[in-house]
Design a protein around this motif. Structure first.
Motif, PDB file in Angstrom:
ATOM      1  N   PRO A 194      21.271   5.509 -21.322  1.00 49.44           N
ATOM      2  CA  PRO A 194      22.131   4.770 -22.121  1.00 49.44           C
ATOM      3  C   PRO A 194      21.294   3.564 -22.686  1.00 49.44           C
ATOM      4  N   ASP A 230      21.603  -0.489 -24.863  1.00 51.20           N
ATOM      5  CA  ASP A 230      22.337  -1.333 -24.618  1.00 51.20           C
ATOM      6  C   ASP A 230      23.386  -1.485 -26.104  1.00 51.20           C
ATOM      7  N   LEU A 273      28.827   4.328 -25.045  1.00 52.72           N
ATOM      8  CA  LEU A 273      27.612   4.606 -24.036  1.00 52.72           C
ATOM      9  C   LEU A 273      27.181   5.813 -24.096  1.00 52.72           C
ATOM     10  N   TYR A 277      25.835  -1.174 -17.209  1.00 49.73           N
ATOM     11  CA  TYR A 277      26.204   0.105 -16.796  1.00 49.73           C
ATOM     12  C   TYR A 277      25.220   1.048 -16.511  1.00 49.73           C
ATOM     13  N   ALA A 285      21.870  -0.148 -18.788  1.00 48.75           N
ATOM     14  CA  ALA A 285      22.216  -0.713 -20.168  1.00 48.75           C
ATOM     15  C   ALA A 285      23.207  -1.732 -20.001  1.00 48.75           C
ATOM     16  N   LEU A 288      26.232  -3.578 -21.723  1.00 47.65           N
ATOM     17  CA  LEU A 288      27.685  -3.639 -22.936  1.00 47.65           C
ATOM     18  C   LEU A 288      27.726  -5.078 -23.069  1.00 47.65           C
TER      19      LEU A 288
END
Length: 93
Positions: free
Chosen positions: A10, A12, A23, A72, A88, A90
């Motif tokens: 994943p 950002d 994602l 995440y 990653a 969020l």
């Protein structure tokens, strides 16, 4: 078998509050094919939240809230073991 390398880890994601966020994760190859789950800030994401959908490796948030922001990690699991992707972030503004 469960390889180490995620085919697509994943990345950002930055969204405005209220917008959807996705994602994406393509897990390592494995036999049997690994199942995907997600962790947010180290805690497993529950699909009990109706705003969240996990489908085919994608984590989709229908309408983001500030509280969705965080780090995440995509988790691939099969009988051999478990692999965590690179984290990653969020960002919800």
């Amino acid at each position: 078998v469960l390889r180490d390398d995620f085919r697509q880890p994943p990345g950002d994601v930055v969204v405005a509050a209220g917008e959807p966020a996705v994602l994406e994760c393509i897990p390592p190859r494995g036999h049997p094919e690994p199942s995907i789950s997600w962790k947010k800030n180290g805690v497993r994401v529950s699909d009990k939240d109706e705003r969240l959908t996990i489908r085919g490796g994608k984590l989709m948030v229908a309408s983001t809230h500030k509280s969705d922001a965080g780090v995440y990690v995509c988790v691939a699991t099969n009988v051999v073991g478990q692999r965590d992707s690179e984290p990653a972030e969020l960002v919800v503004f």
